[in-house]
Design an enzyme around this catalytic site. Structure first.
Site, short mmCIF file in Angstrom:
data_model
loop_
_atom_site.label_atom_id
_atom_site.label_comp_id
_atom_site.label_asym_id
_atom_site.label_seq_id
_atom_site.Cartn_x
_atom_site.Cartn_y
_atom_site.Cartn_z
CG ASP A 191 1.47 -32.49 -46.59
OD1 ASP A 191 0.68 -31.55 -46.36
OD2 ASP A 191 1.40 -33.59 -46.01
CD GLU A 276 -1.35 -27.07 -45.01
OE1 GLU A 276 -2.49 -27.08 -44.58
OE2 GLU A 276 -0.61 -28.07 -45.00
CG ASP A 357 1.97 -37.55 -45.63
OD1 ASP A 357 0.90 -37.08 -45.18
OD2 ASP A 357 2.74 -38.26 -44.95
#
Ligand SMILES: [Zn+2]
Length: 400
Positions: A191, A276, A357
């Site tokens: 992340d 992501e 996170d």
């Protein structure tokens, strides 16, 4: 990203010191590349407004025609290879735009755009360790800071000059030395954080490079100094601008170095890496995130991760950017209503306390692994409060 089965292509970048004549030739070439790119972009934009699409071949024919006009005859003075290559780059930029991976291509600016020219094999000669570009008589004075692998020859050569005035040449070669690593079972989700550069699903957080904060402060100071210099104050302004460019270059070098080490380690340690699918559009929307990791750093990180994964036989999975990784409890799967950016830890109704996170990284990992198992994409969550605007954003934009 397909996994290479034979040799992998690898770029080797070196500094070089051009003669005055070579520097002049290259500056001319950079100017012509920019001109051709902008002309072709303008032509494609006009066609786009008429709901038509122009392909690479059409722009290539236009280039031939432009060279025959008196006004643009100067395009004949430089090697045609980089001019053709920039039309191919524009084609790629449009393909990315049509596939909604990128914004509409933008014009190259004389001051802000990267000064570079790409030569394919017909545009250079590589012999006995010497590199000579088209329209030049002598080889470039390259500092061979690390050896090219034995017996390789480059397929593409890219020449560039950074904001601090340094010249670089990047040689794309097939590297027989890169061997696939033995498969491992481990997978990790990653992340992009606010306080940290990256957070792994294992709980490990990776900070920004040590020097980053200090360099940024220096940069801000140099930029203030530059903006104070009056427009008419020629030499001082040039000096101030050069100082800004130098600090920029150092930040970029250090960041790339950091990202290289980081991506090599991630690829060596893991079989599967889930990230992501942040796009530039999404990054700009979220200004706080954009500050934590710049667009440039993110795209560098992702491309390094992808090509190294291809080298070593690993897999990188990008999860849909509308996946609500922060709002979902990775333990029980409950979706939280809102999750403001200042919330760093939270406790779900199921009693699990999460680091924001780490939880997001775990969700990304689970979503990525689900993709590999089912072969299906992760769908955007339309029921979430942000869903409406997210859906709206997906429609292609018509304006340039
Ligand atoms: Zn829960």
């Amino acid at each position: 990203m397909s996994v290479a089965t034979t040799c992998v292509k690898r770029a080797f970048k070196y500094r070089f010191y051009p003669t005055d004549a070579q520097a002049a030739e290259l500056s001319r070439t950079f100017g012509c590349v920019r001109k051709v790119y902008n002309l072709a972009l303008a032509a494609r934009t006009e066609a786009w407004a008429r709901q038509e699409r122009i392909n690479y071949n059409a722009t290539s024919a236009m280039l031939t025609a432009w060279k025959k006009t008196g006004e643009l005859a100067f395009l004949n003075d430089v090697s045609s290879v980089p001019l053709q290559q920039c039309l191919r780059h524009l084609q790629t930029a449009f393909s990315n735009f049509f596939a909604k991976r990128a914004r509409y291509p933008r014009f190259k600016s004389r001051k802000k755009s990267r000064r570079s020219a790409e030569y394919t094999s017909s545009g250079f000669r590589f012999r006995a360790g010497g590199l000579t570009l088209a329209k030049m008589n002598e080889p470039l004075d390259v500092v061979w800071s690390r050896p090219l692998p034995e017996g390789v020859s480059p397929s593409t050569v890219t020449v560039s000059q950074d904001g601090a005035g340094r010249w670089f040449v990047s040689l794309l070669c097939e590297d027989p030395a890169v061997k696939r690593l033995a498969a491992t079972g481990s997978a990790v989700g990653i992340d992009v954080g606010l306080d940290h550069l990256l957070t792994q699903s294992t709980g490990e957080k990776i900070a920004n490079p040590r020097h980053e904060r200090k360099d940024r402060a220096l940069l801000a100071k140099a930029q203030r100094s530059l903006s104070r210099k009056a427009k008419g104050d020629g030499s001082n302004r040039v000096k101030a601008r050069r100082k800004v460019a130098k600090i920029h270059a150092r930040i970029t070098d250090r960041r790339r170095d950091h990202l290289h080490k980081l991506t090599t380690r991630l690829v060596r340690d893991n079989q599967t890496i889930v990230i992501e699918d942040l796009t530039v559009r999404n990054m700009v929307k979220n200004r706080k995130l954009a500050r934590a990791i710049s667009d440039a750093a993110w795209s560098d990180f992702r491309s390094m991760l992808e090509y190294k994964a291809a080298w070593y036989g690993r897999e990188v999975i990008a999860v849909d950017r509308f996946f609500p990784s922060s709002k979902l409890c990775s333990h029980c799967g409950t979706l939280q209503g809102t999750m403001p950016l200042n919330v760093r830890t939270w406790t779900c109704d199921c009693g699990t306390t999460h680091d924001r996170d780490v939880n997001a990284a775990r969700n990304l990992l689970a979503a990525g692994l689900a993709v590999t198992v089912c072969g299906a994409g992760v769908r955007p969550q339309r029921s979430s409060p942000g869903g409406q605007s997210a859906t709206k954003q997906k429609t292609p934009r018509r304006e340039p």
